[in-house]
Design a protein around this motif. Structure first.
Motif, PDB file in Angstrom:
ATOM      1  N   GLU A  20       5.249  60.237  18.161  1.00  0.00           N
ATOM      2  CA  GLU A  20       6.642  60.544  17.834  1.00  0.00           C
ATOM      3  C   GLU A  20       7.528  59.308  17.968  1.00  0.00           C
ATOM      4  OE1 GLU A  20      10.140  63.705  19.229  1.00  0.00           O
ATOM      5  OE2 GLU A  20       8.188  63.649  20.230  1.00  0.00           O
TER       6      GLU A  20
ATOM      7  N   THR B 133       6.786  57.056  15.062  1.00  0.00           N
ATOM      8  CA  THR B 133       7.367  57.624  13.840  1.00  0.00           C
ATOM      9  C   THR B 133       8.870  57.406  13.793  1.00  0.00           C
ATOM     10  OG1 THR B 133       5.614  59.293  13.852  1.00  0.00           O
ATOM     11  CG2 THR B 133       7.520  59.709  12.456  1.00  0.00           C
ATOM     12  N   ASN B 134       9.527  57.635  14.939  1.00  0.00           N
ATOM     13  CA  ASN B 134      10.978  57.434  14.985  1.00  0.00           C
ATOM     14  C   ASN B 134      11.336  55.971  14.742  1.00  0.00           C
ATOM     15  OD1 ASN B 134      11.344  60.142  15.529  1.00  0.00           O
ATOM     16  ND2 ASN B 134      11.327  59.849  17.764  1.00  0.00           N
TER      17      ASN B 134
ATOM     18  N   LEU C 134       9.585  53.847  13.049  1.00  0.00           N
ATOM     19  CA  LEU C 134       9.335  53.548  11.644  1.00  0.00           C
ATOM     20  C   LEU C 134      10.455  54.077  10.749  1.00  0.00           C
ATOM     21  CD1 LEU C 134       7.413  52.450   9.498  1.00  0.00           C
ATOM     22  CD2 LEU C 134       6.240  54.662   9.497  1.00  0.00           C
ATOM     23  N   GLU C 135      10.925  55.307  11.032  1.00  0.00           N
ATOM     24  CA  GLU C 135      12.025  55.867  10.245  1.00  0.00           C
ATOM     25  C   GLU C 135      13.289  55.045  10.430  1.00  0.00           C
ATOM     26  OE1 GLU C 135      11.942  58.221   8.067  1.00  0.00           O
ATOM     27  OE2 GLU C 135       9.817  58.665   8.369  1.00  0.00           O
TER      28      GLU C 135
ATOM     29  N   TRP D 164      13.441  51.896  11.144  1.00  0.00           N
ATOM     30  CA  TRP D 164      13.260  50.630  10.425  1.00  0.00           C
ATOM     31  C   TRP D 164      13.467  50.822   8.927  1.00  0.00           C
ATOM     32  CZ3 TRP D 164       9.605  49.079   6.796  1.00  0.00           C
ATOM     33  CH2 TRP D 164       9.595  47.721   6.512  1.00  0.00           C
ATOM     34  N   LYS D 165      12.951  51.950   8.398  1.00  0.00           N
ATOM     35  CA  LYS D 165      13.137  52.231   6.979  1.00  0.00           C
ATOM     36  C   LYS D 165      14.614  52.387   6.639  1.00  0.00           C
ATOM     37  CE  LYS D 165       8.672  54.451   6.037  1.00  0.00           C
ATOM     38  NZ  LYS D 165       8.012  55.708   5.640  1.00  0.00           N
ATOM     39  N   LEU D 166      15.351  53.139   7.492  1.00  0.00           N
ATOM     40  CA  LEU D 166      16.784  53.312   7.251  1.00  0.00           C
ATOM     41  C   LEU D 166      17.509  51.978   7.299  1.00  0.00           C
ATOM     42  CD1 LEU D 166      17.455  56.567   9.315  1.00  0.00           C
ATOM     43  CD2 LEU D 166      17.414  56.331   6.820  1.00  0.00           C
TER      44      LEU D 166
ATOM     45  N   LYS E  26      16.725  50.116   4.153  1.00  0.00           N
ATOM     46  CA  LYS E  26      17.430  50.709   3.019  1.00  0.00           C
ATOM     47  C   LYS E  26      18.908  50.334   3.039  1.00  0.00           C
ATOM     48  CE  LYS E  26      18.138  55.135   0.720  1.00  0.00           C
ATOM     49  NZ  LYS E  26      17.886  56.591   0.788  1.00  0.00           N
TER      50      LYS E  26
END
Length: 419
Positions: free
Chosen positions: A153, A156-157, A159-160, A162-164, A167
């Motif tokens: 978790e 995953t958090n 990674l999310e 980092w993606k945000l 973006k």
């Protein structure tokens, strides 16, 4: 006959009975105590104490202690009242024998019940231990699973996030490229409020003064070059060609060449423990063969075998090493090893040509001699006949072959006579 102890003492209350039995100097380890609810026995050879109790007692709640040369019985009565006697007044032997048998039977039943109880207790303890271990393992697995889930978790958090972030960064860059250009490019009719610096050259267009040397003007976006085109680079290797005719297959020759190269490397780089004490010039199979030949000539067959062994470890393709070692084994009566070495020498002496005829004849003779020593005369005769085919003019071989044939014929004659 045992000596009956009669100088015991006893006291009682309404609920308890106390009996003191003197041990007559016997050690505690040699005292045997047997008790039931109606019968007591203390055996310490050559003395014996027996008590057929006046009334039954609670055997489970009674105790017996040994100390200071005395056995002290503490018995709890089943019926709380004072006894007239400690023992039964009836001295009937049949009755006493029945009481003894009954006491023994009760004791055996008690032991059986205790054995079953102990077995059940051990089984329950083992079951409890197994259940506890399984529970601990389950808790450990759950703990590990929780740690894995938490780490998953968390990753995953991250990674999310980092993606945000990426973006958002891309959106900001795109916004800067589209909307943050100089005002004079986006609003051509607007008047620049920045201070105008006089310069040698000024342009007047649509009522707007524009200074080409304005320090606050933004740089125009540069066009990025197109991506490079991809391609393949072809590499060709020069094939290794063996000097053979085109009509011949090169694969077997190449495999044989690779095998010989590997054997040569292993022979050169051999780091045997037996060779550490030898000098560099002595690590030569030919030198070791000559050394073994000298030992054989002097009758030191064990030393010759050791020299040939080292030479064989360095080079396993010399048939003379195996043939000479077979001769040593014949002298030492190692007949099976002599057969093995002779066979190996014959395998290496291929193809059969005139140059190795003498060596092949010697190998056949040595193998045939080993067979004859093992009383396998038929196999020995075959080996001598093979040697005669190679050297038919050898008188000694002819004589030995004739002698072996006579031994075989004599054995067959004896067998026929017995039949």
């Amino acid at each position: 006959m045992p000596l009956i102890v009669k100088d015991y003492t006893w006291t009682q209350t309404e609920s308890m009975v106390y009996i003191n039995v003197p041990l007559k100097g016997a050690k505690a380890g040699k005292v045997d105590i047997f008790s039931t609810d109606e019968y007591l026995k203390v055996n310490f050879p050559p003395f014996l104490f027996e008590a057929f109790l006046f009334e039954p007692v609670h055997d489970d709640k009674s105790t017996a202690k040994i100390g200071s040369g005395v056995v002290i019985f503490t018995l709890q009565k089943k019926t709380e009242r004072m006894w007239d006697h400690i023992m039964m007044t009836n001295n009937d032997k049949e009755n006493q024998r029945a009481i003894r048998e009954k006491a023994l039977l009760k004791f055996q039943e008690k032991l059986a019940a205790e054995s079953v109880s102990n077995a059940k207790k051990k089984q329950d303890e083992r079951k409890y231990g197994l259940e506890t271990m399984m529970k601990l393992e389950e808790e450990e697995r759950a703990k590990i699973k929780k740690m894995k889930d938490d780490e998953l978790e968390k990753a995953t958090n991250e990674l999310e996030a980092w993606k945000l972030k990426q973006k958002k960064k891309e959106e900001d860059d795109q916004y800067k490229q589209q909307y943050q250009r100089p005002n004079e490019l986006n609003q051509p009719n607007a008047i620049d409020s920045s201070p105008v610096h006089k310069s040698p050259v000024e342009f007047k267009a649509k009522g707007v003064l524009k200074n080409i040397n304005q320090p606050n003007s933004k740089k125009k976006l540069m066009d990025l070059p197109a991506p490079r085109s991809t391609g393949n680079i072809i590499i060709k290797f020069t094939p290794r060609v063996f000097p053979t005719a085109l009509r011949e297959s090169r694969v077997p020759e190449e495999e044989e060449w690779m095998k010989k190269q590997a054997e040569a490397r292993s022979a050169v780089h051999a780091d045997l423990a037996e060779l550490k004490d030898l000098k560099e010039e002595e690590r030569n199979p030919c030198w070791l063969k000559e050394k073994g030949d000298k030992f054989f000539a002097t009758g030191n067959y064990l030393a010759a075998v050791n020299a040939y062994n080292l030479a064989v470890q360095l080079n396993r393709k010399m048939p003379a090493l195996f043939s000479n070692r077979a001769a040593c084994h014949l002298k030492l009566r190692n007949l099976h090893k002599a057969i093995e070495d002779s066979s190996r020498a014959l395998e290496l002496l291929t193809p059969p040509v005139s140059d190795n005829a003498a060596a092949r004849a010697r190998a056949h003779v040595r193998r045939g001699t080993a067979f004859c020593e093992l009383e396998l005369y038929t196999e020995g005769l075959q080996e001598y006949q093979a040697a005669l085919k190679i050297d038919p003019g050898n008188e000694a071989l002819l004589a030995d072959t004739h002698r072996i044939r006579q031994i075989i014929q004599g054995s067959e004659t004896c067998i026929d006579d017995e039949k």
